[in-house]
Motif scaffolding. Structure first.
Motif, PDB file in Angstrom:
ATOM      1  N   GLN A 348       0.837  -1.191   0.000  1.00  0.00           N
ATOM      2  CA  GLN A 348       0.000   0.000   0.000  1.00  0.00           C
ATOM      3  C   GLN A 348       0.877   1.248   0.000  1.00  0.00           C
ATOM      4  N   ARG A 349       0.258   2.359  -0.267  1.00  0.00           N
ATOM      5  CA  ARG A 349       1.016   3.603  -0.364  1.00  0.00           C
ATOM      6  C   ARG A 349       1.564   4.018   0.997  1.00  0.00           C
ATOM      7  N   ALA A 350       2.676   4.751   0.950  1.00  0.00           N
ATOM      8  CA  ALA A 350       3.312   5.282   2.156  1.00  0.00           C
ATOM      9  C   ALA A 350       3.628   6.752   1.910  1.00  0.00           C
ATOM     10  N   LEU A 351       3.432   7.555   2.936  1.00  0.00           N
ATOM     11  CA  LEU A 351       3.644   8.992   2.817  1.00  0.00           C
ATOM     12  C   LEU A 351       4.876   9.389   3.615  1.00  0.00           C
ATOM     13  N   LEU A 352       5.865   9.989   2.951  1.00  0.00           N
ATOM     14  CA  LEU A 352       7.086  10.442   3.601  1.00  0.00           C
ATOM     15  C   LEU A 352       6.961  11.921   3.930  1.00  0.00           C
ATOM     16  N   THR A 353       7.351  12.283   5.143  1.00  0.00           N
ATOM     17  CA  THR A 353       7.346  13.679   5.562  1.00  0.00           C
ATOM     18  C   THR A 353       8.621  13.965   6.344  1.00  0.00           C
ATOM     19  N   ALA A 354       8.916  15.250   6.516  1.00  0.00           N
ATOM     20  CA  ALA A 354      10.065  15.663   7.319  1.00  0.00           C
ATOM     21  C   ALA A 354       9.634  15.716   8.773  1.00  0.00           C
ATOM     22  N   GLY A 355       9.727  14.611   9.460  1.00  0.00           N
ATOM     23  CA  GLY A 355       9.264  14.537  10.846  1.00  0.00           C
ATOM     24  C   GLY A 355       7.770  14.790  10.894  1.00  0.00           C
ATOM     25  N   SER A 356       7.364  15.780  11.694  1.00  0.00           N
ATOM     26  CA  SER A 356       5.942  16.100  11.805  1.00  0.00           C
ATOM     27  C   SER A 356       5.513  17.170  10.807  1.00  0.00           C
ATOM     28  N   GLY A 357       6.436  17.637   9.943  1.00  0.00           N
ATOM     29  CA  GLY A 357       6.130  18.704   9.004  1.00  0.00           C
ATOM     30  C   GLY A 357       5.178  18.253   7.903  1.00  0.00           C
ATOM     31  N   THR A 358       4.467  19.219   7.352  1.00  0.00           N
ATOM     32  CA  THR A 358       3.518  18.921   6.276  1.00  0.00           C
ATOM     33  C   THR A 358       3.731  19.785   5.046  1.00  0.00           C
ATOM     34  N   SER A 359       4.717  20.699   5.065  1.00  0.00           N
ATOM     35  CA  SER A 359       4.900  21.566   3.900  1.00  0.00           C
ATOM     36  C   SER A 359       5.462  20.798   2.716  1.00  0.00           C
ATOM     37  N   HIS A 360       6.230  19.729   2.983  1.00  0.00           N
ATOM     38  CA  HIS A 360       6.753  18.883   1.912  1.00  0.00           C
ATOM     39  C   HIS A 360       6.388  17.437   2.206  1.00  0.00           C
ATOM     40  N   ARG A 361       5.664  16.818   1.259  1.00  0.00           N
ATOM     41  CA  ARG A 361       5.241  15.432   1.417  1.00  0.00           C
ATOM     42  C   ARG A 361       5.502  14.678   0.120  1.00  0.00           C
ATOM     43  N   HIS A 362       5.885  13.423   0.257  1.00  0.00           N
ATOM     44  CA  HIS A 362       6.224  12.607  -0.912  1.00  0.00           C
ATOM     45  C   HIS A 362       5.579  11.232  -0.750  1.00  0.00           C
ATOM     46  N   LEU A 363       4.636  10.934  -1.628  1.00  0.00           N
ATOM     47  CA  LEU A 363       3.910   9.659  -1.571  1.00  0.00           C
ATOM     48  C   LEU A 363       4.589   8.637  -2.482  1.00  0.00           C
ATOM     49  N   LEU A 364       4.829   7.435  -1.944  1.00  0.00           N
ATOM     50  CA  LEU A 364       5.394   6.338  -2.724  1.00  0.00           C
ATOM     51  C   LEU A 364       4.467   5.142  -2.680  1.00  0.00           C
ATOM     52  N   MET A 365       4.339   4.459  -3.806  1.00  0.00           N
ATOM     53  CA  MET A 365       3.570   3.231  -3.846  1.00  0.00           C
ATOM     54  C   MET A 365       4.455   2.069  -3.388  1.00  0.00           C
ATOM     55  N   SER A 366       4.057   1.399  -2.350  1.00  0.00           N
ATOM     56  CA  SER A 366       4.793   0.227  -1.877  1.00  0.00           C
ATOM     57  C   SER A 366       4.429  -0.964  -2.762  1.00  0.00           C
ATOM     58  N   VAL A 367       5.422  -1.830  -2.964  1.00  0.00           N
ATOM     59  CA  VAL A 367       5.193  -3.034  -3.772  1.00  0.00           C
ATOM     60  C   VAL A 367       5.353  -4.249  -2.874  1.00  0.00           C
ATOM     61  N   ARG A 368       4.835  -5.377  -3.309  1.00  0.00           N
ATOM     62  CA  ARG A 368       5.012  -6.621  -2.561  1.00  0.00           C
ATOM     63  C   ARG A 368       6.301  -7.275  -3.018  1.00  0.00           C
ATOM     64  N   ALA A 369       7.275  -7.307  -2.132  1.00  0.00           N
ATOM     65  CA  ALA A 369       8.576  -7.838  -2.470  1.00  0.00           C
ATOM     66  C   ALA A 369       8.559  -9.366  -2.481  1.00  0.00           C
ATOM     67  N   PRO A 370       9.405 -10.004  -3.309  1.00  0.00           N
ATOM     68  CA  PRO A 370       9.505 -11.456  -3.321  1.00  0.00           C
ATOM     69  C   PRO A 370       9.880 -12.032  -1.960  1.00  0.00           C
ATOM     70  N   LEU A 371      10.520 -11.209  -1.108  1.00  0.00           N
ATOM     71  CA  LEU A 371      10.939 -11.705   0.206  1.00  0.00           C
ATOM     72  C   LEU A 371       9.782 -11.801   1.181  1.00  0.00           C
ATOM     73  N   ASP A 372       8.616 -11.157   0.849  1.00  0.00           N
ATOM     74  CA  ASP A 372       7.492 -11.171   1.788  1.00  0.00           C
ATOM     75  C   ASP A 372       6.975 -12.577   2.016  1.00  0.00           C
TER      76      ASP A 372
END
Length: 372
Positions: A348-372
């Motif tokens: 599922q998607r994951a949202l990266l932020t600078a600590g608790s900040g919200t001015s810069h946010r970067h959403l990444l789609m997580s994938v199911r790795a073969p190791l799962d």
């Protein structure tokens, strides 16, 4: 036309204006740079069908005039000029460039064939150069590179009151950055009252942002089809892209989620380290627990792993996996000591932020790795 100028100043001016020159054009004059000398200033201008660039620099003008020369050839000459003063003059049907014992001649192009530079759109307001350039760099990494989907190769620029929002996505990641700006002359045009929402080519906007000085205001100009920027004698315009980017509000609304936090620099170095065994589309897996994040990549006998200190709130453990290049792009867009992951779970998607900040946010789609 005749003027004297420092070679470094000339090179910078020509290099800036030449960025907009088309690689190929059915109009030969569009491969040219227009030089205009008057009032102890040299103006260098370039344009194509999509963008224009103009810069004014100080010069010792002995004879005013205008000349059109092949832009990329002039840039090549400027790059090899000896340091120091350079004399440039129109002599018959050519421009001579003379400095440090080196002398070059360039054929002139017909001025009558050169289109008029587009007018700068109406001014909308001011934004601080350093903040704006930094924000563009933070979101541009998520812009698409596929010209088959032109709108995804752009950066959304939305103005609402005193807030500017920049955003970019290639469908697999989504970066958003907000910053303050100062409206000028009332509310901007477009959409609801006081709201403007356009898409600017990411490559052009990145070039413009990089050319800005580190401090001071930048004047922002905009109309229905183009956008312009002006600062300290540098002016650039570019056409807007048609269409709209997908809206990020629902994607960024995660609901119930866990939050993991770790050091930004150690995580970046660890991702680079374990990713050397991640071939092709193989992801890097991050396994978070209350005190640790374990990175792992590869499969079978070719594997790499590393553990780092981390905190996790809202769950006993969380595992996600990302394309390592996308993850490094996202991490590289932050400039803080720590980075936080807002996690929904594997795949599922994951949202990266600078600590608790919200001015810069970067959403990444997580994938199911073969190791799962």
């Amino acid at each position: 036309m005749e003027f004297r100028i420092d070679s470094a100043v000339l090179t910078d001016a020509v290099g800036w204006a030449a960025r907009v020159l088309p690689a190929r054009s059915s109009v030969p004059a569009l491969g040219g740079l227009l030089l205009e000398a008057r009032d102890d200033r040299l103006r260098v201008s370039g344009l194509d069908h999509e963008a224009s660039a103009r810069v004014d620099v100080a010069a010792d003008v002995a004879r005013e005039g205008r000349a059109l020369v092949l832009g990329r050839r002039l840039l090549e000459i400027c790059r090899v000029l000896p340091r120091g003063s350079v004399e440039c003059a129109v002599e018959g049907a050519r421009l001579s460039v003379d400095g440090g014992g080196a002398r070059f001649g360039l054929s002139l192009l017909p001025l009558d064939d050169y289109p008029a530079s587009p007018a700068l759109p109406a001014f909308r307001g001011l934004v601080e150069a350093g903040a704006f350039a930094g924000a563009v760099g933070q979101v541009a990494v998520a812009a698409g590179r596929d010209d088959a989907l032109p709108v995804l190769t752009g950066i959304r620029l939305a103005l609402d009151g005193t807030t500017m929002t920049l955003a970019a996505t290639d469908r697999y990641r989504y970066a958003v950055r907000t910053l303050e700006w100062r409206p000028e002359g009332g509310a901007p045009e477009g959409g609801a009252a006081g709201v403007t929402d356009v898409v600017v080519p990411a490559r052009r906007l990145t070039e413009i942002a990089r050319s800005l000085t580190a401090s001071g205001p930048v004047r922002l100009a905009m109309d229905g089809g183009s956008i312009g920027f002006e600062q300290d004698g540098v002016r650039a315009t570019t056409r807007l892209l048609d269409g709209r980017l997908p809206r990020h509000a629902k994607l960024f609304a995660l609901g119930k989620h866990a939050v993991a936090t770790t050091g930004l620099e150690p995580l970046t170095e660890a991702v680079k380290r374990v990713a050397v065994v991640a071939e092709g589309d193989s992801p890097v897996r991050l396994g978070f627990t209350a005190g640790t994040v374990r990175l792992q990549a590869g499969h079978e006998d070719d594997i790499a792993s590393q553990c780092l200190p981390a905190t996790l709130e809202g769950a006993e453990s969380q595992t996600v996996a990302f394309n390592p290049a996308y993850l490094l792009d996202a991490l590289g867009s932050f400039h803080t000591d720590t980075v936080s992951f807002r996690l929904l779970g594997p795949g599922q998607r994951a949202l990266l932020t600078a600590g608790s900040g919200t001015s810069h946010r970067h959403l990444l789609m997580s994938v199911r790795a073969p190791l799962d």
